[in-house]
Design a protein around this motif. Sequence first.
Motif, PDB file in Angstrom:
ATOM      1  N   MET A   1       0.852  -1.191   0.000  1.00 19.72           N
ATOM      2  CA  MET A   1       0.000   0.000   0.000  1.00 19.72           C
ATOM      3  C   MET A   1       0.886   1.238   0.000  1.00 19.72           C
ATOM      4  SD  MET A   1      -3.076  -0.832  -0.235  1.00 19.72           S
ATOM      5  CE  MET A   1      -3.753   0.735   0.233  1.00 19.72           C
ATOM      6  N   ASN A   2       0.513   2.254   0.808  1.00 21.79           N
ATOM      7  CA  ASN A   2       1.323   3.456   0.789  1.00 21.79           C
ATOM      8  C   ASN A   2       1.633   3.901   2.200  1.00 21.79           C
ATOM      9  OD1 ASN A   2      -0.846   5.163   1.789  1.00 21.79           O
ATOM     10  ND2 ASN A   2      -1.781   4.881  -0.223  1.00 21.79           N
ATOM     11  N   SER A   3       2.535   4.857   2.304  1.00 22.99           N
ATOM     12  CA  SER A   3       2.991   5.302   3.611  1.00 22.99           C
ATOM     13  C   SER A   3       2.033   6.337   4.182  1.00 22.99           C
ATOM     14  CB  SER A   3       4.397   5.899   3.485  1.00 22.99           C
ATOM     15  OG  SER A   3       5.322   4.933   3.155  1.00 22.99           O
ATOM     16  N   ARG A   4       0.871   5.877   4.603  1.00 23.57           N
ATOM     17  CA  ARG A   4      -0.132   6.767   5.143  1.00 23.57           C
ATOM     18  C   ARG A   4      -0.662   6.166   6.422  1.00 23.57           C
ATOM     19  NH1 ARG A   4      -2.441  10.206   2.131  1.00 23.57           N
ATOM     20  NH2 ARG A   4      -4.442   9.926   3.148  1.00 23.57           N
ATOM     21  N   THR A   5      -1.082   7.015   7.334  1.00 17.33           N
ATOM     22  CA  THR A   5      -1.700   6.527   8.554  1.00 17.33           C
ATOM     23  C   THR A   5      -2.787   7.481   8.970  1.00 17.33           C
ATOM     24  OG1 THR A   5       0.001   7.654   9.819  1.00 17.33           O
ATOM     25  CG2 THR A   5       0.323   5.326   9.464  1.00 17.33           C
ATOM     26  N   GLY A   6      -3.775   6.967   9.684  1.00 19.58           N
ATOM     27  CA  GLY A   6      -4.831   7.796  10.235  1.00 19.58           C
ATOM     28  C   GLY A   6      -5.941   8.029   9.257  1.00 19.58           C
ATOM     29  N   GLU A   7      -7.166   7.838   9.683  1.00 18.89           N
ATOM     30  CA  GLU A   7      -8.308   8.048   8.795  1.00 18.89           C
ATOM     31  C   GLU A   7      -8.835   9.449   8.922  1.00 18.89           C
ATOM     32  OE1 GLU A   7     -11.247   7.404   6.073  1.00 18.89           O
ATOM     33  OE2 GLU A   7      -9.437   6.302   6.512  1.00 18.89           O
ATOM     34  N   GLY A   8      -9.014   9.937  10.165  1.00 16.03           N
ATOM     35  CA  GLY A   8      -9.307  11.314  10.476  1.00 16.03           C
ATOM     36  C   GLY A   8     -10.232  12.015   9.530  1.00 16.03           C
ATOM     37  N   ARG A   9     -11.430  11.594   9.383  1.00 17.50           N
ATOM     38  CA  ARG A   9     -12.375  12.181   8.447  1.00 17.50           C
ATOM     39  C   ARG A   9     -13.079  13.351   9.088  1.00 17.50           C
ATOM     40  NH1 ARG A   9     -15.295  14.589   5.414  1.00 17.50           N
ATOM     41  NH2 ARG A   9     -17.079  13.711   4.306  1.00 17.50           N
ATOM     42  N   SER A  10     -12.992  14.554   8.492  1.00 24.21           N
ATOM     43  CA  SER A  10     -13.734  15.664   9.029  1.00 24.21           C
ATOM     44  C   SER A  10     -14.911  16.027   8.145  1.00 24.21           C
ATOM     45  CB  SER A  10     -12.833  16.877   9.221  1.00 24.21           C
ATOM     46  OG  SER A  10     -12.393  17.357   7.984  1.00 24.21           O
ATOM     47  N   GLY A  11     -15.023  15.448   6.962  1.00 25.91           N
ATOM     48  CA  GLY A  11     -16.209  15.612   6.131  1.00 25.91           C
ATOM     49  C   GLY A  11     -16.968  14.322   6.139  1.00 25.91           C
ATOM     50  N   GLY A  12     -18.268  14.340   6.307  1.00 22.20           N
ATOM     51  CA  GLY A  12     -19.038  13.129   6.514  1.00 22.20           C
ATOM     52  C   GLY A  12     -19.737  12.637   5.283  1.00 22.20           C
ATOM     53  N   PRO A  13     -20.636  11.665   5.430  1.00 26.81           N
ATOM     54  CA  PRO A  13     -21.334  11.073   4.294  1.00 26.81           C
ATOM     55  C   PRO A  13     -22.148  12.086   3.530  1.00 26.81           C
ATOM     56  CG  PRO A  13     -21.537   9.682   6.240  1.00 26.81           C
ATOM     57  CD  PRO A  13     -20.922  10.954   6.682  1.00 26.81           C
ATOM     58  N   GLU A  14     -22.592  13.126   4.219  1.00 24.31           N
ATOM     59  CA  GLU A  14     -23.392  14.107   3.491  1.00 24.31           C
ATOM     60  C   GLU A  14     -22.554  15.079   2.682  1.00 24.31           C
ATOM     61  OE1 GLU A  14     -22.931  13.711   6.687  1.00 24.31           O
ATOM     62  OE2 GLU A  14     -23.605  15.403   7.873  1.00 24.31           O
ATOM     63  N   ASP A  15     -21.228  14.981   2.806  1.00 23.12           N
ATOM     64  CA  ASP A  15     -20.339  15.803   2.010  1.00 23.12           C
ATOM     65  C   ASP A  15     -20.518  15.451   0.546  1.00 23.12           C
ATOM     66  OD1 ASP A  15     -16.703  16.105   1.799  1.00 23.12           O
ATOM     67  OD2 ASP A  15     -18.327  17.301   0.936  1.00 23.12           O
TER      68      ASP A  15
ATOM     69  N   ASN B   1       5.406   9.499  14.192  1.00 19.94           N
ATOM     70  CA  ASN B   1       5.405   8.041  14.241  1.00 19.94           C
ATOM     71  C   ASN B   1       4.028   7.573  14.713  1.00 19.94           C
ATOM     72  OD1 ASN B   1       5.861   5.324  14.646  1.00 19.94           O
ATOM     73  ND2 ASN B   1       7.764   5.598  15.782  1.00 19.94           N
ATOM     74  N   ALA B   2       3.189   7.174  13.766  1.00 23.37           N
ATOM     75  CA  ALA B   2       1.831   6.741  14.094  1.00 23.37           C
ATOM     76  C   ALA B   2       1.836   5.284  14.543  1.00 23.37           C
ATOM     77  CB  ALA B   2       0.914   6.925  12.896  1.00 23.37           C
ATOM     78  N   LYS B   3       1.098   5.014  15.591  1.00 22.56           N
ATOM     79  CA  LYS B   3       1.003   3.670  16.148  1.00 22.56           C
ATOM     80  C   LYS B   3      -0.458   3.225  16.176  1.00 22.56           C
ATOM     81  CE  LYS B   3       5.342   3.142  17.468  1.00 22.56           C
ATOM     82  NZ  LYS B   3       6.184   2.033  16.960  1.00 22.56           N
ATOM     83  N   VAL B   4      -0.665   1.933  16.017  1.00 22.23           N
ATOM     84  CA  VAL B   4      -2.007   1.365  16.139  1.00 22.23           C
ATOM     85  C   VAL B   4      -2.301   1.153  17.615  1.00 22.23           C
ATOM     86  CG1 VAL B   4      -3.477  -0.610  15.616  1.00 22.23           C
ATOM     87  CG2 VAL B   4      -1.938   0.291  13.868  1.00 22.23           C
TER      88      VAL B   4
ATOM     89  N   ILE C   1       1.642  -4.461  12.461  1.00 20.64           N
ATOM     90  CA  ILE C   1       2.834  -4.881  11.712  1.00 20.64           C
ATOM     91  C   ILE C   1       3.031  -3.986  10.496  1.00 20.64           C
ATOM     92  CG2 ILE C   1       3.843  -6.746  10.358  1.00 20.64           C
ATOM     93  CD1 ILE C   1       2.367  -8.721  12.181  1.00 20.64           C
ATOM     94  N   GLU C   2       1.951  -3.698   9.802  1.00 17.03           N
ATOM     95  CA  GLU C   2       2.042  -2.869   8.599  1.00 17.03           C
ATOM     96  C   GLU C   2       2.524  -1.465   8.927  1.00 17.03           C
ATOM     97  OE1 GLU C   2      -0.850  -1.774   4.833  1.00 17.03           O
ATOM     98  OE2 GLU C   2      -1.712  -1.967   6.826  1.00 17.03           O
ATOM     99  N   TYR C   3       2.010  -0.886  10.012  1.00 12.10           N
ATOM    100  CA  TYR C   3       2.420   0.463  10.387  1.00 12.10           C
ATOM    101  C   TYR C   3       3.905   0.512  10.737  1.00 12.10           C
ATOM    102  CZ  TYR C   3      -2.186   2.732  10.618  1.00 12.10           C
ATOM    103  OH  TYR C   3      -3.384   3.304  10.313  1.00 12.10           O
TER     104      TYR C   3
ATOM    105  N   ASN D   1       6.531   3.111   8.943  1.00 17.24           N
ATOM    106  CA  ASN D   1       7.591   3.826   9.644  1.00 17.24           C
ATOM    107  C   ASN D   1       8.984   3.448   9.163  1.00 17.24           C
ATOM    108  OD1 ASN D   1       5.704   5.205  11.143  1.00 17.24           O
ATOM    109  ND2 ASN D   1       5.671   3.709  12.796  1.00 17.24           N
ATOM    110  N   LEU D   2       9.189   2.186   8.782  1.00 18.92           N
ATOM    111  CA  LEU D   2      10.486   1.816   8.214  1.00 18.92           C
ATOM    112  C   LEU D   2      10.678   2.515   6.870  1.00 18.92           C
ATOM    113  CD1 LEU D   2      12.659  -0.036   9.382  1.00 18.92           C
ATOM    114  CD2 LEU D   2      11.889  -1.826   7.829  1.00 18.92           C
TER     115      LEU D   2
END
Length: 753
Positions: free
Chosen positions: A1-15, A496-499, A512-514, A519-520
């Motif tokens: 996948m890609n080097s991304r972490t966190g979902e953090g959605r501030s716009g909702g389904p009605e967006d 450094n994002a952690k689960v 493991i993925e994170y 991070n690696l």
Amino acid sequence: MNSRTGEGRSGGPEDSRARKGGGTKRRTGGGRRGEATRTVRRRRLLSLRHLLPALLLGALLAMLMLRGYVHSEILADHRVRPPAPTDHVPREILRGGPVIDARGGRETTLSVPDHRLVLTFDDGPDPEWTPKILDVLGRHRAHGVFFVTGTMASRHPGLVRRMVDEGHEVGLHTFNHPDLSYRSTERIDWELSQNQLALAGAAGIRTSLFRPPYSSFSHAMDDRSYPVARHIGARGYLTVVNDTDSEDWKRPGVDEIIRRATPEDGAGAVVLMHDSGGDRSQTVAALDRFLPEMRARGYTFGNLTEALDAPSAHTPVSGVELWKGRSWVFLVGAAERITDCLVVALAVVGVLVFTRFGLMLLLSGAHARRVRRRDFRWGAPVTEPVSVLVPAYNEAKCIEATVRSLMASDHPIEVIVVDDGSSDGTAELAEGLGLPNVRVLRQPNAGKPAALNRGLAGARHDIVVMMDGDTVFEESTVRELAQPFGDPRVGAVAGNAKVGNRDSLIGAWQHIEYVMGFNLDRRMYDVLRCMPTIPGAVGAFRRSALERAGGMSDDTLAEDTDITMALHRDGWRVVYAERARAWTEAPESVQQLWSQRYRWSYGTMQAIWKHRRAFVESGPSGRFGRVGLPLVSLFMVLAPLLAPLIDVFLLYGLVFGPTQKTVAAWLGVLAVQGFCAAYAFRLDHERMTHLISLPLQQLLYRQLMYVVLLQSWITALTGGRLRWQKLRRTGVVEAPGSLPRPRTDEYERRPVA
């Protein structure tokens, strides 16, 4: 996948915004009719996204099965039955000639006249040796009979056409070369029909000649093999064995091959040779001497039907039978070419995977040694206050823990919670905490980029930390994020994002993925100075750098990757702070995980496309285009797209062989991954117990990520649009404790060239 972490959605389904490339979706039509039209289109696109991966996987498996079928890896049986009694074999057959005619109820044999030789070649056509044998026959103006297998004729139809065009006869040698005495009559008929199908597709003919595999002389017929010859005769075939066996498959030498092939006292003979099945160089050399020597003795060489003064063995085919044969040959050719391409792609992904592993191990180690040196400093200690932006949409379960973790920070901060039209009282909860230096800004639902820009406009300080509304910081996290800004060249810092919820199996896999995949990777990209993503869960920016880049953009679904690439192109350095740890809540169901990673993958592709001009840019800002963007494209998009081939060939090898080598290769790859994972866990001071689930992750979790990426590709190629989706949160994540405040010599860091 890609080097991304966190979902953090501030716009909702009605967006209503849905991004594709650099634009937003326009409304088409109004009222119920327009909504119905959009619903139908979404359903069609959803069906296409699910249908295309299934079709691609099905086609790939079908091509591999077909390839295995024509390479005798499927339904092949190479057992050879030992000799049996001859009690039920007619004496005429045992003492007769090499051609057994059991057609129409007859039980007789035919022999080749004196001074006539019929050269026969088994097991071909072979792309290396058959052309050489045909060249020798053509040079000496001789004809022969080629008993071809269906598997080889299907793979090399051009050679069969050449045999027919040059006047040679072609006979059947079954499709898969089994010992027919083991087979039922239904399987025998199937072997014949498939062999004829290959001939029809290759040369447009049927043949009436047949030679059983593993046959020798007519006197070797026994109670097991003769019933096969009778059944074959009942189907209209002449069964051809031989008078002299060159035994060229043993490679006894040219002289010995010639001796064994030569009949005695001028007798006619059917001579057995081979044009496939191994090294046939001695056969070619022997044939080149045998032909002129025997011709000098008064022998002539011709086809079998010519020697027997019988009608031609070949019958042209037409109509449906011809088109079935041509379709078969076409599909086999396509399977061969596709498999060759897949093998090349497998080699490419193997190189990419091991290159990435090698780079991660070497460069992450260099990164760890560099930042942990006692004399390493970014510059003067950064003690000025920091603005922390918390975009939030329906984060009532998490917002209190998030804000309280920030209040425990050992660095001066202001906290700005931007409520993006929440409907669950998120803003009220944040305000009700009554905490100092916490402000709540409200806006109608507009999406996470808009919420961040709103918070940026209200921020009072030059360093801006961004986090997700479901994330918890340790007390030292903000301080660790701020220190790299002591180097004026740094424009952004990745944390450094952690689960946090790693107790479930899905959580452990993401953990493991994170640690390993994200991070690696960040350590590697930091050393190469081409960090592709500041994670939405924990990252910091220089405000002036953000303003120069135009703030957070909603052009893509990966606004964090988008802004990071924009900062690189503007000449800023982006670095990684391993001690700036944040604990985020990872998806706890397959559906939520799918939704998150689908957005990440598609958003990364959008960001790469948006910043594609970086490939050709020059100067210091062009480093990301020369190094970072190619690596991101190779390691985050191309390699994961091709990586399923590893598992496809693993499954193929387990089923069809070579099983032991396949298992050994897969265990070798798993060992390398395990070593990298263990190294990453050691660098991050994580417990190794979670790596117990690594083999299962490679078998199950990774396949899910493959399909997600494939769907992202399909969405991009079909012009589909993907919208934000809000993940359900539980609010269970807590910070397990912060790292101790470092000594002054660790805190006061200076930049390293």
